[in-house]
Design an enzyme around this catalytic site. Structure first.
Site, PDB file in Angstrom:
ATOM      1  N   TYR A 266       3.406  -7.016  17.176  1.00 49.91           N
ATOM      2  CA  TYR A 266       4.339  -6.389  15.934  1.00 49.91           C
ATOM      3  C   TYR A 266       4.726  -5.333  16.480  1.00 49.91           C
ATOM      4  CZ  TYR A 266       3.440  -2.694  13.139  1.00 49.91           C
ATOM      5  OH  TYR A 266       3.213  -1.391  11.642  1.00 49.91           O
TER       6      TYR A 266
ATOM      7  N   ILE B 186     -19.315   1.000  14.331  1.00 47.13           N
ATOM      8  CA  ILE B 186     -18.239   1.893  15.246  1.00 47.13           C
ATOM      9  C   ILE B 186     -18.089   0.558  16.810  1.00 47.13           C
ATOM     10  CG2 ILE B 186     -18.096   3.368  16.784  1.00 47.13           C
ATOM     11  CD1 ILE B 186     -18.771   5.496  14.570  1.00 47.13           C
TER      12      ILE B 186
ATOM     13  N   GLY C  94      -7.930  -4.653  23.095  1.00 44.69           N
ATOM     14  CA  GLY C  94      -6.447  -4.390  22.863  1.00 44.69           C
ATOM     15  C   GLY C  94      -6.985  -2.800  22.158  1.00 44.69           C
TER      16      GLY C  94
ATOM     17  N   PHE D   8       0.218  -1.181   0.368  1.00 45.89           N
ATOM     18  CA  PHE D   8       0.011   0.031   0.075  1.00 45.89           C
ATOM     19  C   PHE D   8       0.833   1.195  -0.295  1.00 45.89           C
ATOM     20  CE2 PHE D   8      -2.413   2.695   3.466  1.00 45.89           C
ATOM     21  CZ  PHE D   8      -2.909   3.787   2.721  1.00 45.89           C
TER      22      PHE D   8
ATOM     23  N   SER E 229       5.613   2.618  13.657  1.00 47.62           N
ATOM     24  CA  SER E 229       4.943   2.521  13.949  1.00 47.62           C
ATOM     25  C   SER E 229       4.368   3.250  15.145  1.00 47.62           C
ATOM     26  CB  SER E 229       4.504   1.309  14.260  1.00 47.62           C
ATOM     27  OG  SER E 229       2.849   1.048  14.169  1.00 47.62           O
TER      28      SER E 229
HETATM   29  C1  UD1 Z   1      -3.646   1.371  13.771  1.00 47.55           C
HETATM   30  C2  UD1 Z   1      -2.980   0.735  12.560  1.00 47.55           C
HETATM   31  C3  UD1 Z   1      -1.517  -0.513  13.196  1.00 47.55           C
HETATM   32  C4  UD1 Z   1      -1.092   0.199  13.517  1.00 47.55           C
HETATM   33  C5  UD1 Z   1      -1.137   1.078  15.155  1.00 47.55           C
HETATM   34  C6  UD1 Z   1      -0.444   1.390  16.012  1.00 47.55           C
HETATM   35  C7  UD1 Z   1      -3.994   0.080  10.533  1.00 47.55           C
HETATM   36  C8  UD1 Z   1      -5.199  -1.265  10.169  1.00 47.55           C
HETATM   37  N1  UD1 Z   1      -3.971  -0.656  11.530  1.00 47.55           N
HETATM   38  O1  UD1 Z   1      -4.646   0.194  13.952  1.00 47.55           O
HETATM   39  O2  UD1 Z   1      -0.589  -1.231  11.866  1.00 47.55           O
HETATM   40  O3  UD1 Z   1       0.273  -0.028  14.266  1.00 47.55           O
HETATM   41  O4  UD1 Z   1      -2.139   1.331  14.729  1.00 47.55           O
HETATM   42  O5  UD1 Z   1      -1.005   1.547  17.374  1.00 47.55           O
HETATM   43  O6  UD1 Z   1      -3.648   1.133  10.498  1.00 47.55           O
HETATM   44  N2  UD1 Z   1     -13.148   0.601  14.419  1.00 47.55           N
HETATM   45  C9  UD1 Z   1     -14.186   0.737  14.234  1.00 47.55           C
HETATM   46  N3  UD1 Z   1     -14.893   0.538  13.437  1.00 47.55           N
HETATM   47  C10 UD1 Z   1     -14.028  -0.949  12.311  1.00 47.55           C
HETATM   48  C11 UD1 Z   1     -13.107  -0.637  12.027  1.00 47.55           C
HETATM   49  C12 UD1 Z   1     -12.422   0.063  12.904  1.00 47.55           C
HETATM   50  O7  UD1 Z   1     -15.193   1.612  15.182  1.00 47.55           O
HETATM   51  O8  UD1 Z   1     -14.822  -1.128  10.979  1.00 47.55           O
HETATM   52  C13 UD1 Z   1     -11.823   1.830  14.783  1.00 47.55           C
HETATM   53  C14 UD1 Z   1     -10.808   0.372  15.874  1.00 47.55           C
HETATM   54  O9  UD1 Z   1     -12.236   0.075  17.040  1.00 47.55           O
HETATM   55  C15 UD1 Z   1     -10.010   1.418  16.345  1.00 47.55           C
HETATM   56  C16 UD1 Z   1     -10.456   3.145  15.466  1.00 47.55           C
HETATM   57  O10 UD1 Z   1     -11.417   2.549  14.839  1.00 47.55           O
HETATM   58  O11 UD1 Z   1     -10.779   1.774  17.976  1.00 47.55           O
HETATM   59  C17 UD1 Z   1      -8.606   2.553  14.127  1.00 47.55           C
HETATM   60  O12 UD1 Z   1      -9.205   0.824  13.696  1.00 47.55           O
HETATM   61  P1  UD1 Z   1      -7.804   0.449  13.176  1.00 47.55           P
HETATM   62  O13 UD1 Z   1      -8.019   1.398  11.809  1.00 47.55           O
HETATM   63  O14 UD1 Z   1      -8.025  -0.918  12.571  1.00 47.55           O
HETATM   64  O15 UD1 Z   1      -6.773   0.860  13.412  1.00 47.55           O
HETATM   65  P2  UD1 Z   1      -5.904   0.916  15.054  1.00 47.55           P
HETATM   66  O16 UD1 Z   1      -6.197  -0.204  15.615  1.00 47.55           O
HETATM   67  O17 UD1 Z   1      -5.832   2.120  15.247  1.00 47.55           O
END
Ligand code: UD1
Length: 310
Positions: free
Chosen positions: A145, A205, A273, A14, A121
């Site tokens: 990770y 969410i 987590g 990406f 990261s």
């Molecule tokens: C991200 C990074 C990860 C990095 C981490 C550092 C991505 C995919 N992951 O994880 O590589 O190491 O930050 O802390 O960029 N959420 C929803 N609905 C959904 C999907 C997610 O509410 O359908 C929420 C999650 O619960 C979270 C937030 O969105 O609170 C962000 O989630 P996500 O994009 O997976 O990234 P991180 O967990 O922050």
């Protein structure tokens, strides 16, 4: 970058593809892309064929191939990037992210590489409440990770002390943009929301939506990588984010507006987590490299929306 010979590991991923596009514009002599195609295919290479770019299909967890040329810069992006996946496959994460990193360091030594720029990261911070997070913040990773990324930073510092290898680690915050795959258990929230909003499917969410993140557009990440290679800094780690927090509720509203999405979000239990608060203090990279991102969240989301509409 003009006249330089460059290696990009994970170049068909990406972030890697955006970086190749940006580097190609600077007129390099040659770019070697090392990628094992675990997350891409040779089709991803098509657009670069008329440029001085060569694809080497190789897994970085084994010794890097000989290139028989001098090399100026290496951008090391090859990694397993998913936090949940790293819990399921800690050994494979270690092999790719740590053994792979040492293979890159050894390669730098053999080829007298001028500078290594590698992806770290914000996961190295764990769930520190002290946002915005400065680089001086305590590092307590909470996943295999995050641990591998922190160990990369320690190894890079060691290779600087022991062999004078110049390197810069960039602690990426939440990266988004065109090319990030939405159809994966480990996809980023923006790619999932955009994809589902476009298809008019329900969006979930996790938690109350007041958790926040620092979302940065992928082209700004590519520019940060180049700024790091061109900077006078010989060794260090830098946050790469916007410095602006966005709650999940606000993110939802902005995406709903752009995609003319009318459904209300579904709220579900928080994800195991999940970090509550994450946002970068970006003063170090601004001061040392005169770098700041150019895209606002809205501008980045609009670009992403345009790309998926097409
Ligand atoms: C991200 C990074 C990860 C990095 C981490 C550092 C991505 C995919 N992951 O994880 O590589 O190491 O930050 O802390 O960029 N959420 C929803 N609905 C959904 C999907 C997610 O509410 O359908 C929420 C999650 O619960 C979270 C937030 O969105 O609170 C962000 O989630 P996500 O994009 O997976 O990234 P991180 O967990 O922050």
């Amino acid at each position: 970058m003009t006249d330089k010979i460059i290696v990009i590991t994970g170049g068909l991923g990406f972030i890697g593809k955006h970086l190749i596009r940006e580097v190609v514009l600077t007129n390099p002599t040659k770019i070697y892309v090392i990628d094992d195609l675990s997350n891409s295919s040779e089709n991803d290479f098509e657009e670069f064929k008329e440029h001085p770019v060569e694809l080497i299909i190789h897994d970085v967890s084994t010794k890097l191939p000989d290139l028989n040329t001098s090399i100026d810069y290496i951008f090391h992006l090859a990694a397993l990037v998913s936090v949940p996946e790293s819990f399921e496959h800690p050994l494979r994460t270690h092999q790719v992210n740590e053994t792979g990193f040492i293979n890159v360091l050894e390669f730098c030594k053999v080829y007298n590489v001028k500078k290594l720029i590698y992806a770290s990261s914000c996961a190295v911070y764990g769930s520190s409440p002290n946002v915005p997070l400065a680089e001086s913040e305590r590092v307590v990773p909470e996943s295999p990770y995050g641990l591998t990324k922190l160990n990369n930073e320690y190894y890079a510092r060691f290779f600087h002390q022991a062999y004078g290898l110049e390197s810069i680690g960039l602690r990426f915050f939440n990266v988004f943009g065109p090319g990030q795959k939405p159809i994966s258990a480990y996809a980023g929230v923006i790619s999932i929301f955009m994809d589902r909003a476009k298809k008019d499917l329900e969006l979930t969410i996790y938690g109350n939506g007041e958790q926040f993140r620092d979302f940065i557009y992928v082209e700004d990440i590519a520019r940060a990588l180049i700024a790091a290679s061109e900077s006078q800094v010989k060794m260090g780690v830098y946050n790469v984010g916007t410095g602006k927090p966005t709650s999940l509720n606000d993110l939802f509203q902005t995406i709903a507006h752009i995609a003319a999405y009318k459904k209300a979000p579904i709220y579900a239990a928080p994800r195991l987590g999940d970090v509550e608060k994450s946002c970068a203090d970006v003063s170090r990279i601004e001061n040392d490299m005169n770098y700041s991102p150019t895209y606002s969240l809205e501008e980045g989301l609009l670009e992403l929306y345009k790309s998926i509409k097409n």
